[in-house]
Design a protein around this motif. Sequence first.
Motif, PDB file in Angstrom:
ATOM      1  N   MET A   1       0.850  -1.196   0.000  1.00  0.00           N
ATOM      2  CA  MET A   1       0.000   0.000   0.000  1.00  0.00           C
ATOM      3  C   MET A   1       0.886   1.246   0.000  1.00  0.00           C
ATOM      4  O   MET A   1       1.875   1.314   0.722  1.00  0.00           O
ATOM      5  N   SER A   2       0.531   2.224  -0.830  1.00  0.00           N
ATOM      6  CA  SER A   2       1.294   3.470  -0.856  1.00  0.00           C
ATOM      7  C   SER A   2       0.970   4.310   0.374  1.00  0.00           C
ATOM      8  O   SER A   2      -0.029   4.080   1.070  1.00  0.00           O
ATOM      9  N   ALA A   3       1.821   5.291   0.644  1.00  0.00           N
ATOM     10  CA  ALA A   3       1.677   6.094   1.858  1.00  0.00           C
ATOM     11  C   ALA A   3       0.430   6.969   1.815  1.00  0.00           C
ATOM     12  O   ALA A   3      -0.005   7.446   0.760  1.00  0.00           O
ATOM     13  N   VAL A   4      -0.108   7.211   2.990  1.00  0.00           N
ATOM     14  CA  VAL A   4      -1.194   8.175   3.168  1.00  0.00           C
ATOM     15  C   VAL A   4      -0.598   9.577   3.186  1.00  0.00           C
ATOM     16  O   VAL A   4       0.490   9.805   3.718  1.00  0.00           O
ATOM     17  N   PHE A   5      -1.306  10.531   2.599  1.00  0.00           N
ATOM     18  CA  PHE A   5      -0.917  11.940   2.622  1.00  0.00           C
ATOM     19  C   PHE A   5      -2.120  12.718   3.141  1.00  0.00           C
ATOM     20  O   PHE A   5      -3.158  12.750   2.511  1.00  0.00           O
ATOM     21  N   ASP A   6      -1.965  13.336   4.307  1.00  0.00           N
ATOM     22  CA  ASP A   6      -3.047  14.118   4.919  1.00  0.00           C
ATOM     23  C   ASP A   6      -2.797  15.594   4.630  1.00  0.00           C
ATOM     24  O   ASP A   6      -1.734  16.131   4.943  1.00  0.00           O
ATOM     25  N   GLY A 284      -8.701  14.601  -2.022  1.00  0.00           N
ATOM     26  CA  GLY A 284      -7.751  14.019  -1.080  1.00  0.00           C
ATOM     27  C   GLY A 284      -8.270  14.083   0.346  1.00  0.00           C
ATOM     28  O   GLY A 284      -9.414  14.475   0.604  1.00  0.00           O
ATOM     29  N   LEU A 285      -7.425  13.697   1.272  1.00  0.00           N
ATOM     30  CA  LEU A 285      -7.726  13.781   2.699  1.00  0.00           C
ATOM     31  C   LEU A 285      -7.214  15.113   3.242  1.00  0.00           C
ATOM     32  O   LEU A 285      -6.119  15.551   2.907  1.00  0.00           O
ATOM     33  N   TRP A 328      -2.500  14.156  -3.632  1.00  0.00           N
ATOM     34  CA  TRP A 328      -1.689  15.203  -2.997  1.00  0.00           C
ATOM     35  C   TRP A 328      -0.238  15.094  -3.444  1.00  0.00           C
ATOM     36  O   TRP A 328       0.416  16.112  -3.699  1.00  0.00           O
ATOM     37  N   ARG A 329       0.286  13.895  -3.509  1.00  0.00           N
ATOM     38  CA  ARG A 329       1.675  13.726  -3.947  1.00  0.00           C
ATOM     39  C   ARG A 329       1.866  14.304  -5.349  1.00  0.00           C
ATOM     40  O   ARG A 329       2.834  15.042  -5.607  1.00  0.00           O
ATOM     41  N   ARG A 330       0.997  13.961  -6.264  1.00  0.00           N
ATOM     42  CA  ARG A 330       1.126  14.459  -7.630  1.00  0.00           C
ATOM     43  C   ARG A 330       1.072  15.979  -7.670  1.00  0.00           C
ATOM     44  O   ARG A 330       1.860  16.630  -8.373  1.00  0.00           O
ATOM     45  N   TRP A 331       0.157  16.565  -6.873  1.00  0.00           N
ATOM     46  CA  TRP A 331       0.053  18.033  -6.863  1.00  0.00           C
ATOM     47  C   TRP A 331       1.333  18.667  -6.325  1.00  0.00           C
ATOM     48  O   TRP A 331       1.834  19.646  -6.899  1.00  0.00           O
ATOM     49  N   THR A 332       1.870  18.158  -5.232  1.00  0.00           N
ATOM     50  CA  THR A 332       3.072  18.756  -4.669  1.00  0.00           C
ATOM     51  C   THR A 332       4.255  18.628  -5.626  1.00  0.00           C
ATOM     52  O   THR A 332       5.057  19.568  -5.772  1.00  0.00           O
ATOM     53  N   GLU A 333       4.377  17.494  -6.292  1.00  0.00           N
ATOM     54  CA  GLU A 333       5.478  17.324  -7.228  1.00  0.00           C
ATOM     55  C   GLU A 333       5.383  18.302  -8.383  1.00  0.00           C
ATOM     56  O   GLU A 333       6.410  18.771  -8.907  1.00  0.00           O
ATOM     57  N   ALA A 334       4.173  18.640  -8.787  1.00  0.00           N
ATOM     58  CA  ALA A 334       3.983  19.538  -9.923  1.00  0.00           C
ATOM     59  C   ALA A 334       4.057  21.005  -9.554  1.00  0.00           C
ATOM     60  O   ALA A 334       4.336  21.860 -10.412  1.00  0.00           O
ATOM     61  N   ASN A 335       3.837  21.351  -8.260  1.00  0.00           N
ATOM     62  CA  ASN A 335       3.638  22.745  -7.907  1.00  0.00           C
ATOM     63  C   ASN A 335       4.584  23.304  -6.848  1.00  0.00           C
ATOM     64  O   ASN A 335       4.639  24.520  -6.653  1.00  0.00           O
ATOM     65  N   LEU A 336       5.315  22.466  -6.132  1.00  0.00           N
ATOM     66  CA  LEU A 336       6.150  22.967  -5.052  1.00  0.00           C
ATOM     67  C   LEU A 336       7.630  22.630  -5.264  1.00  0.00           C
ATOM     68  O   LEU A 336       7.952  21.719  -6.004  1.00  0.00           O
TER      69      LEU A 336
END
Length: 336
Positions: A1-6, A284-285, A328-336
């Motif tokens: 299972m991949s990690a949870v991102f809150d 997302g969460l 959330w992971r995809r968004w952070t990789e693309a924007n931060l």
Amino acid sequence: MSAVFDGHLDLAYNAQIGRDLTLPLKLLRSSDPLRGQTACVTFGELRRAGVGACFGTLFAAPSAATTHRSDAPDGYTDWQGARRQALAQLDQYRHWEDGGHLRLLGSGAEVAAHLDGWDESRPLGVLLLMEGADPLRDAGDLPFWHGAGVRLIGPAWGRTRYAGGTDAPGPLTDQGRELLSAMREHGVALDVSHLDDESFEEAVTLQPKVIASHSNSRALVPGNRQLSDQMVRAIGERGGVVGLVTYSKFIRSGWHDGDTRASFAQWAEHAARYAELIGWERVGLGSDLDGGFGLEKALEGMERYGDLLRLLDELPEGARAGVQGQNWRRWTEANL
């Protein structure tokens, strides 16, 4: 299972009001300084639930005279007071990092490196989100906070010097417009959670790199704390993600303290509403657990943080991994 991102956890604020998140949950609850807000979040609980990363807040609480939060009797009355709170919380995150409880992350690339192959042996990854912009002296103060690791800012909570907010309608102020422009220039993303509609409309044009870290649907629960369908579409059009809150009052319309808690199925209705408007890849969460409410006001059947993942059972199978953390992971990789 991949990690949870809150997408929203008030970790350092909880430490500021006397909670030791390094304790086992049972011990924290037995010594908790707050009554009627049974804690769910500790570093051990997050690790056990598979949480690999989160947006961890710097939340400066206004004075009790201007907020409903009974856990913040010594809140700020001016920006200097707000700044002191935020600086103390920043120091807390650094202290936890020194102790190996978390790792402060500063970019999408660092998020990717941290989460690739993540397991429970790794500390929690934290990207700093300033919830309410009053700790900033003005827009010229932004380089300091960006240098300290802040990568997202929500200009409002209630009303601030920058914007109208929850239960405090109003537009961006001149200081707010200057701040949003500076955020765009420095690559600091906008969290629209708590922004009033009038402020929202202008804010997303000044900084279109936008999310809502913890906001549910106004179509299901009225009020300016929630997002209207129009606001959700605006976030989606800009590639943003919306995080789902676990607070029963924001899940079931008309809920009051002491009522039967909202159900996971009712929480999932908010997710489905967002998916209908902007797609499951934008959901997302954003649990906000222990953010001014505890187990008594969370979801029916929850006993600890990890139980919130039962939400995934209410979602289409193909959407679960995205909501759990990949969006959330995809968004952070693309924007931060």
